[in-house]
Design a protein around this motif. Sequence first.
Motif, PDB file in Angstrom:
ATOM      1  N   TRP A   1       0.826  -1.124   0.117  1.00 40.21           N
ATOM      2  CA  TRP A   1       0.008   0.048  -0.088  1.00 40.21           C
ATOM      3  C   TRP A   1       0.970   1.149  -0.062  1.00 40.21           C
ATOM      4  O   TRP A   1       0.598   2.451  -0.559  1.00 40.21           O
ATOM      5  CB  TRP A   1      -1.035  -0.113   1.102  1.00 40.21           C
ATOM      6  CG  TRP A   1      -1.789  -1.252   1.231  1.00 40.21           C
ATOM      7  CD1 TRP A   1      -1.738  -2.446   1.565  1.00 40.21           C
ATOM      8  CD2 TRP A   1      -3.193  -1.391   0.183  1.00 40.21           C
ATOM      9  NE1 TRP A   1      -2.845  -3.264   1.397  1.00 40.21           N
ATOM     10  CE2 TRP A   1      -3.471  -2.405   0.461  1.00 40.21           C
ATOM     11  CE3 TRP A   1      -3.827  -0.370  -0.717  1.00 40.21           C
ATOM     12  CZ2 TRP A   1      -4.717  -2.904  -0.297  1.00 40.21           C
ATOM     13  CZ3 TRP A   1      -4.708  -0.885  -1.413  1.00 40.21           C
ATOM     14  CH2 TRP A   1      -5.386  -2.056  -1.226  1.00 40.21           C
ATOM     15  N   GLN A   2       2.039   1.035   0.594  1.00 38.91           N
ATOM     16  CA  GLN A   2       3.116   2.357   0.443  1.00 38.91           C
ATOM     17  C   GLN A   2       3.472   2.278  -0.834  1.00 38.91           C
ATOM     18  O   GLN A   2       3.374   3.743  -1.254  1.00 38.91           O
ATOM     19  CB  GLN A   2       4.246   1.951   1.463  1.00 38.91           C
ATOM     20  CG  GLN A   2       3.887   2.171   2.942  1.00 38.91           C
ATOM     21  CD  GLN A   2       3.341   3.496   3.391  1.00 38.91           C
ATOM     22  OE1 GLN A   2       3.885   4.350   3.090  1.00 38.91           O
ATOM     23  NE2 GLN A   2       2.627   3.371   4.657  1.00 38.91           N
TER      24      GLN A   2
ATOM     25  N   ARG B   1       0.586   4.168  -2.889  1.00 43.39           N
ATOM     26  CA  ARG B   1       0.547   5.571  -2.404  1.00 43.39           C
ATOM     27  C   ARG B   1       1.548   6.403  -2.865  1.00 43.39           C
ATOM     28  O   ARG B   1       0.920   7.631  -3.545  1.00 43.39           O
ATOM     29  CB  ARG B   1       0.469   5.666  -0.878  1.00 43.39           C
ATOM     30  CG  ARG B   1       0.069   7.057  -0.349  1.00 43.39           C
ATOM     31  CD  ARG B   1       0.033   7.135   1.270  1.00 43.39           C
ATOM     32  NE  ARG B   1       1.388   6.724   1.640  1.00 43.39           N
ATOM     33  CZ  ARG B   1       2.574   7.488   1.758  1.00 43.39           C
ATOM     34  NH1 ARG B   1       2.518   8.942   1.540  1.00 43.39           N
ATOM     35  NH2 ARG B   1       3.567   7.198   2.307  1.00 43.39           N
ATOM     36  N   ARG B   2       2.496   6.231  -2.985  1.00 43.34           N
ATOM     37  CA  ARG B   2       3.732   6.825  -3.627  1.00 43.34           C
ATOM     38  C   ARG B   2       3.821   6.979  -4.882  1.00 43.34           C
ATOM     39  O   ARG B   2       4.286   8.169  -5.613  1.00 43.34           O
ATOM     40  CB  ARG B   2       5.075   6.421  -2.950  1.00 43.34           C
ATOM     41  CG  ARG B   2       5.155   6.469  -1.531  1.00 43.34           C
ATOM     42  CD  ARG B   2       6.699   5.790  -1.072  1.00 43.34           C
ATOM     43  NE  ARG B   2       6.486   5.557   0.442  1.00 43.34           N
ATOM     44  CZ  ARG B   2       7.390   4.633   0.981  1.00 43.34           C
ATOM     45  NH1 ARG B   2       8.342   4.171   0.495  1.00 43.34           N
ATOM     46  NH2 ARG B   2       7.387   4.673   2.355  1.00 43.34           N
TER      47      ARG B   2
ATOM     48  N   TRP C   1       1.345   5.862  -7.425  1.00 39.16           N
ATOM     49  CA  TRP C   1       0.302   5.485  -8.240  1.00 39.16           C
ATOM     50  C   TRP C   1       0.376   5.953  -9.776  1.00 39.16           C
ATOM     51  O   TRP C   1      -0.420   5.294 -10.529  1.00 39.16           O
ATOM     52  CB  TRP C   1      -1.070   6.132  -7.591  1.00 39.16           C
ATOM     53  CG  TRP C   1      -1.099   7.277  -7.348  1.00 39.16           C
ATOM     54  CD1 TRP C   1      -0.758   8.281  -6.384  1.00 39.16           C
ATOM     55  CD2 TRP C   1      -1.954   8.239  -8.180  1.00 39.16           C
ATOM     56  NE1 TRP C   1      -0.946   9.388  -6.658  1.00 39.16           N
ATOM     57  CE2 TRP C   1      -1.722   9.349  -7.674  1.00 39.16           C
ATOM     58  CE3 TRP C   1      -2.661   8.067  -9.333  1.00 39.16           C
ATOM     59  CZ2 TRP C   1      -2.474  10.646  -8.285  1.00 39.16           C
ATOM     60  CZ3 TRP C   1      -3.127   9.104 -10.048  1.00 39.16           C
ATOM     61  CH2 TRP C   1      -3.112  10.238  -9.494  1.00 39.16           C
TER      62      TRP C   1
END
Length: 444
Positions: free
Chosen positions: A330-331, A334-335, A337
């Motif tokens: 997920w990190q 988020r960074r 995308w």
Amino acid sequence: MREAPPRRGLSRLSVGQCTIGVGGGVMMTHAAYDCDVLVIGGGIVGLSTAYALQRSAPGTRVTVLEKEDGPARHQTGRNSGVIHSGIYYRPGSLKARYALRGSAELADFCAEHAIAHATTGKLIVATERSELPRLHGLVQRGREHGLPVRELGPAQIAEYEPEVRGLAAIRVGTTGVCDFTAVAGRFAAEVTAAGGIVRYGAEVTSVDRRPWGVAVRTADDTVVRARVLVNCAGLHSDRVARLAGDDPGVRIVPFRGEYFALTRPELVRGLVYPVPDPAFPFLGVHLTRGFDGSVHVGPNAVPALAREGYTWPRVRPAELLSTLSWPGTWQIARRHWRYGAGEVHRSLSRSAFTRAVQRLLPDVTEDDLRPSPAGVRAQAVLKDGTLVDDFLIREAPHTVHVLNAPSPAATACLPIGREVARLALRRAQGTGWKPPAVESGHCV
């Protein structure tokens, strides 16, 4: 090819005239082990490790377990076949050290064993002004590494690649191509010729680590006992580490690399790459003329929905859940995308992919691109979302885990194999073993 005989049960073992207990810290005898070092994984890193073990310590009993029915069925056999020069890699990193040494060694190995290869050189091409500082940085890095790097303007680019367009480029003379599947097969042949065992169709289902070593069970209920286990399982390396009772600290997040074959291979003479984005471990869509004369275009890098997810429909829910449950996944999303969305768009749209290729090769059309087999990269990701960018090798009692072996692992297979073999032999010798002080099959 010799295979270890099936052995069942882990609590007591009988071999010849020796009957011994294997629990409670009781010392095993030499004959009670099926092998000295057991390697999981029949890709190029696992097989080069087995090859290095037998060359550096002749007489070492080596067994390789591979779940497929032949070698190099995943990352090794599903890439662009490039022998990398090392220009991209940070000075002092394992990647740089291994690639610089390994590229020359691999070319020599291919020549010695009549394996198809060629030293072609490659162009790294800047198509936008914003890329020029990064291109100049690669020039400086190449010179730090002692590589033959030549700076080119537009007219000089055309001398090497008449159909390629760019503002500037550099040519690295030591890059080449080879048949990595044949290299892995040669390692396997050398291992068996030296008395080792390479077992195909042997998927590992459990690992039992004891004070004396490890016992590994395969899907057909065979048990193999070894002094040291080497985990070179690639896409499944973190899973094997957990089977052994170790916390790898990373999760393998699979990325599919999608390739096309160029139906007009005459458009490209050699290897042509874009200037890479330093934020990602991927090199971007590039053009590769292989050892057989075909030209591959790619890869486009997208998240895979299975560890061996070579197509979008290939989904394994348990593996996908493993990826999605890892905080680092997920990190990354988020960074990055925007970058990821672009890759997915090019995966789903042939015209978008074609436009990306046209930055380097303006005359290419959609009709020039024919789908080619995809590969999956085993990318190790930390909990905080950091993409592990270098080789990651960790040790534990009786085990050596190769948890990240990204490109240029195939290029650097010989020095990597020697390093992993050195660690495994050190682990074995730490138990008092001295190869090959005792003839295989005799009790001491």
